[in-house]
Design an enzyme around this catalytic site. Structure first.
Site, mmCIF file in Angstrom:
data_model
loop_
_atom_site.group_PDB
_atom_site.id
_atom_site.type_symbol
_atom_site.label_atom_id
_atom_site.label_comp_id
_atom_site.label_asym_id
_atom_site.label_seq_id
_atom_site.Cartn_x
_atom_site.Cartn_y
_atom_site.Cartn_z
ATOM 1 N N LYS A 1 1.428 4.434 -11.102
ATOM 2 C CA LYS A 1 0.445 3.442 -10.690
ATOM 3 C C LYS A 1 0.066 2.522 -11.858
ATOM 4 O O LYS A 1 -0.192 1.325 -11.675
ATOM 5 C CB LYS A 1 -0.808 4.128 -10.130
ATOM 6 C CG LYS A 1 -0.583 4.797 -8.779
ATOM 7 C CD LYS A 1 -0.218 3.773 -7.705
ATOM 8 C CE LYS A 1 -0.234 4.380 -6.313
ATOM 9 N NZ LYS A 1 0.027 3.380 -5.251
ATOM 10 N N TYR B 1 1.894 10.568 -11.424
ATOM 11 C CA TYR B 1 1.213 9.641 -10.515
ATOM 12 C C TYR B 1 0.480 8.561 -11.305
ATOM 13 O O TYR B 1 0.595 7.366 -10.996
ATOM 14 C CB TYR B 1 0.220 10.408 -9.638
ATOM 15 C CG TYR B 1 -0.497 9.541 -8.637
ATOM 16 C CD1 TYR B 1 0.158 9.085 -7.494
ATOM 17 C CD2 TYR B 1 -1.831 9.172 -8.821
ATOM 18 C CE1 TYR B 1 -0.489 8.284 -6.570
ATOM 19 C CE2 TYR B 1 -2.481 8.374 -7.906
ATOM 20 C CZ TYR B 1 -1.814 7.927 -6.774
ATOM 21 O OH TYR B 1 -2.462 7.125 -5.870
ATOM 22 N N ASN C 1 0.790 -1.226 0.000
ATOM 23 C CA ASN C 1 0.000 0.000 0.000
ATOM 24 C C ASN C 1 0.826 1.281 0.000
ATOM 25 O O ASN C 1 0.351 2.323 -0.455
ATOM 26 C CB ASN C 1 -0.929 0.001 1.225
ATOM 27 C CG ASN C 1 -1.590 1.339 1.454
ATOM 28 O OD1 ASN C 1 -2.485 1.745 0.708
ATOM 29 N ND2 ASN C 1 -1.136 2.057 2.475
#
Length: 267
Positions: free
Chosen positions: A146, A142, A77
């Protein structure tokens, strides 16, 4: 026998919600933080781990194995946010985002896999983002970090399947967490060509986070995945429009989808 779970980035936000929820369900949970504070009150074990420092990953995993002699589930995470026009964003900050969101997650997987292979069973859940399915303006770094983890998950899932290890990813949308405060914001430079549009979108991003879903929804999804015999590769946790955006990207012509994004972000 209770499963042993490792949750990285568990001192706040989604990670803390997941670790707390699983510990309350009877799992043996080890959450991690770069700088755990002894005075903080957690219902799970909080240990030190910085995904940018491989030696701390080795130490944390070794500590868990010494205590429990097994590791059943990894919730990958830990991550950082980053915003800014790509032209204005310092390349070093881009590297930091990839080192945390992508290479850091990879290093944690590489550290736990030998034990999971030895056990002939294990589950790795990579927390990615709905933003990783599309190139969002002023969140391009970002999104791409991801998105890279999404694709790596697909590959490693196939590579380790024969060892009894399952690898999946869970892509959250906007959640009400402190990620906005912790992310790197490229400054709104006075002379930047992107000044007006970037400021508008910074305000929009923060509003989305403030009105986001409760992180408990992610915890419930992770719990469900852990208790699924044959988990899927991809899971999404978000609002209707966030999930719809992924479907539309798949079916619409590129120019149409780009127009939708530009209208949404007032560009």
């Amino acid at each position: 026998m209770s499963k042993v779970v490792l949750v990285t980035g568990a001192s706040s936000g989604i990670g803390k919600a997941i670790a707390t929820f699983l510990s309350e369900k009877g799992y043996i949970v080890y959450g991690t933080s770069r700088k755990p504070k002894s005075k903080q009150d957690f219902s799970f074990n909080l240990i030190e781990l910085d995904v940018l420092k491989p030696e701390t990953i080795q130490k944390a995993v070794g500590f868990i194995l010494d205590k429990e002699n097994r590791l059943d589930v990894l919730i990958n995470n830990a991550g950082v946010g980053i915003t800014g026009p790509i032209e204005d964003t310092p390349t070093e900050e881009m590297r930091n985002a990839f080192n945390t969101n992508f290479f850091g997650a990879i290093d944690v997987m590489k550290t736990v896999l030998p034990q999971m292979r030895k056990q002939k069973v294990g589950l790795i859940i990579n927390v990615t983002s709905i933003a990783g399915y599309m190139g969002l303006p002023f969140r391009g770094v970002y999104s791409s970090s991801k998105g890279a983890l999404e694709l790596a998950t697909e590959a490693i899932r196939i590579e380790v399947k024969s060892f009894g290890v399952s690898v999946v990813n869970v892509a959250p949308g906007d959640f009400a967490t402190n990620i906005a405060a912790g992310r790197y914001h490229t400054p709104v430079f006075e002379k930047s060509a992107y000044k007006k549009n970037y400021q508008t979108n910074l305000d929009l991003m923060d509003a989305h986070v403030d009105s986001g879903m409760n992180p408990i929804k992610m915890a419930e999804k992770v719990y469900k995945i852990i208790n699924t015999k044959k988990p899927k590769t991809h899971y999404k946790v978000g609002g209707f429009l966030e999930k719809l955006s992924i479907v539309l990207k798949r079916i619409l012509p590129d120019k149409w989808y780009e127009k939708l994004l530009m209208n949404h972000y007032k560009l």
